[in-house]
Each structure stands twice: as C-alpha cells, then as structure tokens.
Enzyme design. Sequence first.
Site, mmCIF file in Angstrom:
data_model
loop_
_atom_site.group_PDB
_atom_site.id
_atom_site.type_symbol
_atom_site.label_atom_id
_atom_site.label_comp_id
_atom_site.label_asym_id
_atom_site.label_seq_id
_atom_site.Cartn_x
_atom_site.Cartn_y
_atom_site.Cartn_z
ATOM 1 N N SER A 133 8.430 -21.837 38.659
ATOM 2 C CA SER A 133 8.287 -20.398 38.821
ATOM 3 C C SER A 133 6.821 -20.020 38.882
ATOM 4 O O SER A 133 5.965 -20.696 38.293
ATOM 5 C CB SER A 133 8.944 -19.655 37.657
ATOM 6 O OG SER A 133 8.216 -19.872 36.452
ATOM 7 N N ASP A 134 6.515 -18.946 39.600
ATOM 8 C CA ASP A 134 5.210 -18.331 39.410
ATOM 9 C C ASP A 134 5.178 -17.823 37.971
ATOM 10 O O ASP A 134 6.213 -17.696 37.315
ATOM 11 C CB ASP A 134 4.992 -17.190 40.416
ATOM 12 C CG ASP A 134 3.524 -16.907 40.661
ATOM 13 O OD1 ASP A 134 2.687 -17.289 39.810
ATOM 14 O OD2 ASP A 134 3.191 -16.294 41.691
ATOM 15 N N TRP A 135 4.007 -17.510 37.463
ATOM 16 C CA TRP A 135 3.849 -17.227 36.040
ATOM 17 C C TRP A 135 4.544 -15.911 35.661
ATOM 18 O O TRP A 135 4.148 -14.825 36.078
ATOM 19 C CB TRP A 135 2.367 -17.195 35.703
ATOM 20 C CG TRP A 135 1.813 -18.532 35.300
ATOM 21 C CD1 TRP A 135 1.015 -18.781 34.241
ATOM 22 C CD2 TRP A 135 2.019 -19.814 35.924
ATOM 23 N NE1 TRP A 135 0.715 -20.132 34.158
ATOM 24 C CE2 TRP A 135 1.310 -20.786 35.166
ATOM 25 C CE3 TRP A 135 2.746 -20.250 37.028
ATOM 26 C CZ2 TRP A 135 1.310 -22.145 35.493
ATOM 27 C CZ3 TRP A 135 2.745 -21.599 37.359
ATOM 28 C CH2 TRP A 135 2.034 -22.519 36.598
#
Length: 990
Positions: A383-385
């Site tokens: 995932s992106d953060w």
Amino acid sequence: MTRQQEHLSSREGLLHAEKAEALRPSLEEAYRSSVDSDDRLDSLDLNADDKSRQSRWGKWPWLPSQPPWSSGYTYQDSQSKAQPTPLRRRGLRRWMLSRKTCFLVTLILALGLLTVVGSGALWVYKTAPVDGQSPPWYPTPRGGTIKSWDESYKKAEALVKRMSLVEKVNITTGTGWRQDLCVGNTAPANSVGFPPLCLQDGPLGLRFSDHSTAFPAGITVGATWNRDLMYKRGEAHGQEAKGKGINIILGPSMGPIGRMPAGGRNWEGFGADPVLQAVAASQTIKGIQDAGVIATAKHYVLNEQEHFRKSFEWGLPHALSSNIDDRTLRELYIWPFAESIKVGVASVMCSYNLVNNSYACGNSKLLNGILKDELGFQGFVQSDWLAQRSGVASALSGLDMSMPGDGEHWMSGKAFWGGFLTQAVLNGSLPLERLNDMVTRTVAAWYQLGQDNQTQWPAPPPEGEGGPNFSSWTDKKIGLIHPGSDDKTTAVVNKFVDVQGIDNDFHGHLAKQIAAEGTVLVKNVDGVLPLNRKGWSDGKVKDSKFQVGIFGEDAGPGSGPNFCPDRNCNQGTLGSGWGSGAVEFPYLVAPLKALESAFDLESVKVVSVPSNTLVRSPSRLLGGQDLCIVFVNSDGGEGYTSWGNVRGDRNDIHSQKGGDRLVQQVANGCGNGSGQTIVVVHAVGPVDLERWIDLPGVKAVLLANLPGEESGNALVDVLFGDEDASGRLPYTVGRSLEDYGKGGQILYYPNAVIPQQNFDEGLYIDYRHFDKHSIAPRYEFGFGLSYTTFSFSNLRLTTSKPKSSLPSPRPELLSPPSYDNTIPDPSAALFPANFRKLKHYIYPYITSTSEIIQGPYPYPEGFSVAQPQSPAGGGQGGNPSLFETHVVVKVTLKNTGTRKGKQVVQVYVAFPDDVVDEFTGETIDFPIKVLRGFEKVELDAGKSVDVQIELTRKDLSYWSLRGNWVMPTEGKFTVLVGASSRDLTLKAEW
C-alpha cells in the site's frame, strides 16, 4: 450491529450505499469474528493529519484563505498568496453598540458557522459513497506460476513452510511510522533467518539519506528520450540504495501519467504518454533490480491529482474516486505498469484514491483480476502510506503488504493488520492460503533479487553489520532506534556511508548528462545559441567587454537547496518538486555560479540580480547589457504539504513569483531593445509561455525541467554547445490551460460527498486531445531543437507476422506453492511472557485466546465464485503473444548539419478507419495517432544510419469489451516517422 450489517458498509472496500454508523467500534472489536468490520472508519477525527495542512478555515485545507461564498473573494496570480478584498460593511456599524457587542455577535456567527460545517462534516462522515462500480474478482491468483520466478518461489515455499503464523504476519505488516530507521520497515521471521526489510523513498534518489545523489527528476529523464540513460540512472539508484542497506526502493513512478498538466506529482513520472512512460519505467526498473534492489512500480492507479487524493488529508473522510472505462484504463494508465511487470518488477504500490468508487488498495478487480491474473504479476503489492482502508477485505482483494503498518492515522498504534490479521486467520475470516500467498510473494521477491546472499546483504544487528546504515529521522550519528515509540534506546544510526561513487564512477557525472539531455531547446532565433565563452558570437575580443546580465531568483542558490522540509517551497533555483519523491541535496550547482565560471571574464563582464524584482534603475541596468539570461520557474508537489496557496497541484501553469513580468521587463529592456534575451524555465510540468514567448527580444528559450544536483553545470554544457541540445518534450506545451480540455483540469473543490472525477475524455489526453480537436499547441509533444539538422528518408516496413485478430490462447502456467492450510493453535500467537510492548509499535501477537471467536464470515459478493482467467494473461505483462513483433520499421537518419548531434526517431501509428468490433458491433474510435516507439541516435556531421524499431501485436491492438486485445485485420495501418508528434515527414501503410 451484526456482522452482516457491518459487512454491508464495507464490501471489499467497494463502499456500500447504506448509511454507516457515526462511530466505528474499537479496532479490537472490529477484528472479532462476531463483529468484523474491516473497512469502517476509525473515528470522527477529521483533524488527524498534519497541522501544516490547515488553512485559515481550520482542518479544511482545500478551502482558500477566505471562504468562497464571500462576495469580496479574489485571488492574485499564482506567484503569491491570496489577498482577499475586504467587504464593505456600511450598515453593520449602525447597530454595533460596543466592542463587546461586536465580539458577541462575531462569536455567535462563528459558532453558527462551525455548527453548519461540523454537522456537514458529520453528514459526510455518516453518508457512505455509492456502491463501487468495480466488479468483484476473487480469489487472489497465487504467485509462483511463471518460469522465470520458479526457483525463487521454490526457495520461498521452503522457507515459509517453516514460519510461524506471527512471523508470517510480521512480513505483511509494517512496524509503524517512525518505529524503525527507514520510512517503511517490516519485522523479521527470526526462526528462519528472514530479515526485516527496509523500504525507502523515492523515485529520484534516497529520501532522508546522506551522501547520496539527487538525480534529475523523472520528467527530466523522460525528456532525454534516451533508453541508455534511463537504465544507467536506475542502476546507479539501485547501487546507492544497496550501499545504504535499503531492500526496496519506492520507485519509479509511472502514475500520475500527466493527464492534468497542473498535477502536483507529474514530475515524478516520465511524461504524458503511456509508451514513453513504459520505456522509461521499465529501463529504470531493470537498472535498479540489476543492482540487486527491489523496485516498486507506483502509484497503481489513476492518482492523477493531489487534491482529495487521500482520506482525511483534505478534511474529508474519503478520497477522490477516479472513474474510468476498461479500455482507457488499459490503453493509457495501466500500459506502463504492464511493461514494468514484463521486465520483472518485484513490487507494485497501490494508490490512495478510489477507482470507480473502490479504494485502489482494496479493489479486487484491479489487484486480483488485472494485476495478478491478466498481467501475471509475481511480486507483492504494497500500500501507499496509509492508503489501506480495510483489514480482511483488502487482503482478500489482493493487498500483500500494509505500509507503514499504521491503520487510518499516523503513529496511532492501531493497525488494520498486525495482530488483527493474526486474529482474522485464527477465527477463520482470512483463509490461511491467502496469508501464505502474501508472505510467499514477498519472500520470493527477496530471493529473486538475490538478497539472501549474505556476502552482498549481511544480516542486520545483532547477527551482523547489515541493514540500513542511516536514519530517516535524525542527522546525528547517535540516535533513537525506535524514534516513534516510547523507547529511549540509542545506537549508532548514521554511519554516513558515501554511496555517490568516485572518480569516473561518480554519479554526479551521470546526473549532469541526464540533466543536459533532458533540457529542451524550443526557440533559437538566428542561432543565438550556442553561446561563445568570449561573449562575442565571432569569438573575437573587442575594445569593450561583452556585457552579460543574469536575472531571476531561479538563477541563484537562494537559502540553500534543503532550506525547506521535503523541498516544499519555491526559493532559489528549482532542482526538484516537493514531497516524498524529493531528497536531500548533497549539493546543488546554481546556474548563476556555473555561468560566472563558464564565461571568459577577460572579455566578458557578468552582472547578476538573483531576484525576480529589479529594484534599482532597471532601465539603466538592462540597457547596458548585450545578452540577458533570465530564469523563471513553476513548482508543485505532493499534497500532504503546501507552499503558499499552492497545495500540491499547481493553481495554474504560469511561471510563479512574478516570473512572467520579469521576462517581459528584461526582454523589453535588454540592450535598450537591441539586446538578446535567453529564457530558462525550470518546472514540474508544462508552463504557459504566451505572455512573453513572441516578444522580439526573446531569442532563445530552454525548458530545463528539474535537473537535480548538477543543474548549473548541465545547463552550461547546453548553452555553450558542449552538448547538443537534444532534449525533446515529454508533454505538450499548450497556449493556455484550457487548451488541454475538460479532462486536463484539476478538481479544486469537492463536487460530491465523495469527490468524483470522471475520465470522460477517454484516450484523449495531451497531444491526443490536441490532435482530436485540431488545437495548435505552442510546442508539440516530442518537439525539441538541435544545434544541427537531420533528415529522415527511406522508410521501409517489413512484416514479421501477419495480422490476426486475437492473441494466441493463454499458455498453461506452473503450479503455485502448496501449503498445509490448517489453522494453528491460537496460544502460539500470544504475546510472549514478560514482553515489553513499545508505544505505537505494530505487533503480530494477540493478547488472549478469548479474542478468537470463530463463526461464519460474510465474504464479499462474488467471493465464492471463482473468476475465469483472462485470455489476455498467461505471462508477465500479459499474454506472451502480445509482445511478438509483427512489423519491423526501418528508416534512414542523416545528420545534414555541420556538427555532431542527437536526434530522436519517433514512430507513431494511425489505426485503420471504420474498425467495427465483432463482439459489440460498435465502430471503434481511435486517436489520430499514438506513439509506439522511439530511438535516440547520435551522429557525426554528414553521417547517416539505419534505425530499426519493432511494432508488437499490442502496439497494433485495442482493448475490446470482449476482455482481450484485438488487432484490426481489415483496412490499413499508417506508420508515421519523424522528429515530433507534428513533424512526421514519412509515412507508409501496412
């Protein structure tokens, strides 16, 4: 609330059209078998993100500095903060009896406004978006089905079989923001010797690192159109990451592609065309991974603007939804990802936004159906953060790694996975087969890149001296090892290892070459360029010195390249955009310093004003110059931070800080109108040049993009002709922002509870849009001048394979790893006795076996129905026959000028007319032409060479609603070859 009711508000992250409860149960309760909620929001706290995002209107940073409903609301231009015009309040004072009355009335009005806004926010929170339009696709295809990954998967299978449940969860879940030394960290599987992994930004260098290179940005690399430089930059990037103990680089970026020219993060990618993006991305990935480091293809997918990209970041509990059709999705936005997978990228990062009203990191169609089945992706999805918005649901939908491990908010200590993922496996909600695949994909990627070689990758302490040798959170040698927690343990965290290379291998040489070849010369009247170091064009010394004036803040060093955190301000010369894709500059050569060193001061006098304001006798100053070089810029970046009123996405595409006025003043006054003015533009994307481009005094214009640390030196090489002007535009420079069409406009204000952005323009972005609507750009995609001239001739097409409608049948794949999927004893997942838990740290353990309550789980709609495999799949990047060559294009290129130079041979394809899809019966609409190949060539004066470019089945196909790529077999393709998208001098039919 029953488990079924809870589920209805959270179908696989495809948010359901029923009202949600005002507040979510605790995360602990959410992961119990009886009330598993997975995807519900954590709290009503809309204020959880960075305070720096606040505007005068509190936690709604997308609002301007004065409310838009005020009739006195005005903006200045993009160069300064908004200055609202005060309202006249003639009648107001008549009933203001005292200051006290004024205060009370103001307080009442403020409370009323807060009530309206607050209740509106609560309504937004309580009203879920409409059900997603993205269809379900289950179950997740398991990895290990491709021959080139077979050995790595066999090793991974053997290792994973020996892991405990909590060790498997350790590998899938980050330890939390700032809990360890890198921006992303996983915990180890100690019993089998699998180390913690370090994930670090970013696409142009190593964020938060010391003694590492600040390379030119992706948009500059795209402007080189040079495959070799693309690869070499990736390789150097990988070497530096390895030298710092980084396992996974969070790059390259190929999304956004640049649909909107004002998009804040366009500069991280390589240009507004899928083929240019794909070539640059795949070359970069090959370079990074040849150095032994895992590359990450990001952001998957349709994260095309910063406004509303992320939940909570803009004061809204949900992100924007990018809504798109299947054909546009594949032919434009997924194309670079497919090519990245084809070359073996080991990680893909899913984006913050929703796609067709389903969060990208919980969208089973995107992750399971397209990425892992159709494109045959063998690595892991991270995932992106904080882009993960659900627990079990996102795992079922194909997410493999949660980063940085936290749930909805930074450093909350409350994860969607971690111990809750352990619970989900133990209570039967998440099939153990899915967890095993998640872990195996990550471990296989580790083996695939040779990171099990302890000679090359020593074990981290205490077993060895490996792991990251720097800290993202302090510049000091000694620092906290878990700075985001309550642990005060310190150690040597920064060893200051220099990874920039030495002597001929110093990476600054490569950075300079890229920056030079990424500089695009778009205007050169009367051959004013290249310059002569003695000043006078004939090189002869005159009685008086040649007068050179250098103007503009962008020419100078300002307060230093690292003056603002993450480069989130526009001061001094612009070498990079801002955000997580930026790095700490080890140095930045300002153009002013390089130019002062380049001219022969025996015959040239250089004066400089590194400011956008000429305050003292400007007419006298300008009038005495023979040559004026003026610098302007336009900055933007990631949406979590802002500069002035530029909140990630640019507000327009003009130069900033009064740059246009400066150019006008200099061009009109230089030499009292007889001098020559050269304009240099540093920018994150296209810039509107119309306010000054046709001024008689403007003789030359260079678009230098974002050049990185060697900015001034690279520019000098081009200005003085040490390097040919060989950059070509990776985007179209329009005459106005409106020229880019409706699809080219940023959505600056939310248009719905969940902001909706419809990609109605389909395939028509950038030059495709300009072509379709017969709009004359100022400078077209692919355009750029050289210091020499070239001719194209002798175009030949050779058929390698005949036309056929469909790809070959999908080939049989290997069998994936097989595991014993018996649920283990819950007691083995308990926190160890006397275990010290750090605050905010994410752990894989459970606190009590009483938490495990097994029962029926309401799986997402369609979960029990296995989806058919895509006929477009069967290999990395898609069906292998998609990449078979059907046409070989050959053309003769000759340097007809007087000096060595470089030219980019560009090949475009126009599809046949009146193509009817056999499946739908509809006539297929095609862009007038699309880029399908290119090659950069260097030639000595008078020399010629045959250039060959191959066209594949995919190059000659379109995506059909039948679920496959279709090549038109009736009619004729037209192959066009030339120097830019609007300078195609040769064509032939096939």
